[in-house]
Design an enzyme around this catalytic site. Structure first.
Site, short mmCIF file in Angstrom:
data_model
loop_
_atom_site.label_atom_id
_atom_site.label_comp_id
_atom_site.label_asym_id
_atom_site.label_seq_id
_atom_site.Cartn_x
_atom_site.Cartn_y
_atom_site.Cartn_z
N TYR A 203 0.87 -1.17 0.00
CA TYR A 203 0.00 0.00 0.00
C TYR A 203 0.92 1.23 0.00
CZ TYR A 203 -4.02 -2.93 1.33
OH TYR A 203 -5.02 -3.87 1.36
N TYR A 387 -7.19 -5.73 9.93
CA TYR A 387 -6.91 -6.22 8.57
C TYR A 387 -7.14 -7.72 8.46
CZ TYR A 387 -4.86 -6.12 3.94
OH TYR A 387 -4.68 -6.21 2.58
C1 PHB Z 1 -7.21 -6.94 -4.55
O1 PHB Z 1 -8.10 -6.82 -5.39
O2 PHB Z 1 -6.31 -7.79 -4.67
C2 PHB Z 1 -7.21 -6.04 -3.38
C3 PHB Z 1 -8.16 -5.02 -3.30
C4 PHB Z 1 -8.15 -4.18 -2.22
C5 PHB Z 1 -7.20 -4.34 -1.21
C6 PHB Z 1 -6.28 -5.35 -1.30
C7 PHB Z 1 -6.27 -6.20 -2.39
O3 PHB Z 1 -7.18 -3.50 -0.16
#
Ligand code: PHB
Ligand code: APR
Length: 394
Positions: A203, A387
């Site tokens: 991120y 998370y």
């Molecule tokens: C994903 O589509 O892989 C994805 C989407 C949002 C997130 C993490 C992964 O926060």
């Protein structure tokens, strides 16, 4: 033609399918009505992160075999800003809990296959779905299937038909309160044919906006860029997308994005949305039909799973012990978790995106929050426990 079932389920997304499977385990029959084709629901690219609780549930139900084989367990995520990466060791901070990256359409495939194998009923390509008499003890759903007008009599209706579905709109305005927030940015999502650039999700907060590095399989990356929500995807050439990803993800130690052909790209809007209560008479809403979170916290699919676990439990007690207390408590039970996830998703979104009208003060606040999150064990633990997902009965 009239048909009957105990629970009429509208929508064959993760919420509707899992509900039918959970009810079947308790011997409660249901019929799922889906407006799209089986092929379409099994190929639409959506979310990809499963919380530990979702993984444990699927495994416990005997639905986790392919997920265990093809999904990837991740024990940390990276927050990247000011040219450096900082690992949040999710498992170390949450007594060994983790997330699993396994695409939502693969979850849908596994659920559809399992339900059909049980002899369960999923009607695809239904049209003109209409919900009636939800205030009575015999609600029903009218719809067209294979050109025939049908009426499904039920004891209960589960509205699992996503944000654009019909179930929510059958609740009168006086019976609902809507809470909503839109964000002045969207996400441009791509699928790129290249092996993973990193072992864990990244991120990234940058001067030019947010970027996210995720994966779908050993050959396919899923990446996102913050963009103008009104932007036309035609304005984004593959070369521009790659350049923007490289700039936003650049580090002082020269990290490299592995690149390959971009095989899909689209722009998604970001919003927060909750309807209260999640019930009207004998109509119960679950998943995206009742709430939307911005994708930054990866909560949407997992919230849908939590809702239907509560709904299945409440319906089971109704049928087995004639108890109505869990059904009456359904909305409040779900909303506690929903609002926790709304807050977490809003918090992650606010910390990681550039706001168009942002002032220098706002940016300093974001940096201070990022710095605190990666350097305080208490702050990192808070991110980690949200998370990987709070326990179902939290
Ligand atoms: C994903 O589509 O892989 C994805 C989407 C949002 C997130 C993490 C992964 O926060
Ligand atoms: N009649 C029948 N089915 C409908 C109707 C309708 N009028 N309207 C929509 N549907 C179907 C959609 O085609 C879709 O397959 O309902 C399904 C809803 O599925 P999802 O949108 O996937 O919603 P849900 O099951 O709640 O899944 C959780 O959270 O953040 C997201 O990506 C995540 O899609 C996931 C969702």
């Amino acid at each position: 033609m009239n048909i009957r079932t105990r629970v009429g389920i509208i929508g064959a997304g993760p919420a509707g399918l899992l509900l039918s499977l959970l009810l079947a385990m308790e011997g409660i029959d249901s019929i799922v009505l889906e407006s799209r084709s089986r092929e379409e629901i099994e190929t639409t690219i959506r979310a990809g992160v499963l919380e530990q609780g979702t993984v444990d549930l699927m495994t416990g139900m005997g639905l986790g075999e392919r997920m265990q084989r093809e999904g990837a367990a991740h024990h940390g995520i990276e927050l990247r800003f000011d040219g450096s990466g900082h690992r949040i060791p999710l498992s170390e901070l949450t007594n060994g809990r983790a997330i699993t990256v396994y695409p939502q359409h693969e979850v849908v495939k596994d659920f559809v296959a399992a339900r059909l194998k049980q002899g369960g009923s999923i009607l695809f390509n239904v049209k003109d779905v209409q919900v009636s008499d939800v205030s009575s003890s015999q609600p029903h759903i009218r719809f067209v299937h294979k050109q025939e007008q049908m009426e499904l009599q039920c004891d209960f209706i589960a509205g699992c038909d996503g944000f654009h579905g019909v179930a929510r709109s059958s609740i009168p305005a006086s019976g609902q309160t809507v809470f909503t927030r839109s964000y002045p940015f969207g996400w441009l999502g791509i699928l790129m044919q290249a092996p993973p650039s990193a072992n864990e999700l990244i991120y990234a907060y940058s001067e030019r906006g947010f970027a996210l590095v995720s994966t779908r399989s050993p050959e396919l990356q899923r990446l996102y860029l913050q963009c103008d929500p009104q932007d036309d995807i035609a304005n984004w050439s593959d070369a521009l997308i790659l350049e923007e990803l490289q700039v936003r993800l650049a580090t002082r130690d020269n990290w490299q994005l592995l690149v390959g052909p971009i095989i899909q790209k689209s722009i998604l809007a970001m919003r927060s949305f909750v309807i209260e209560p999640m019930q009207y008479g004998r109509l119960f809403l679950a998943g995206d039909a009742a709430h939307i979170v911005p994708p930054t916290g990866a909560k949407g699919l997992n919230l849908a799973v939590a809702d239907v676990r509560h709904l299945a439990r409440a319906l089971t007690l109704f049928y087995k012990e004639n108890r109505t207390d869990l059904l009456e408590a359904y909305s409040n039970t779900c909303l506690r978790r929903v609002w926790r996830a709304e807050h977490f998703s809003w918090w992650m979104t606010s910390m990681l995106h550039r706001f168009p009208d942002d002032d220098a003060f706002g940016q300093r606040m974001q940096r201070a929050q990022l710095d605190y999150t990666v350097s305080s064990r208490a702050a990192a633990t808070s991110l980690a426990e949200n998370y990987v997902g709070l326990p179902i009965d939290w």
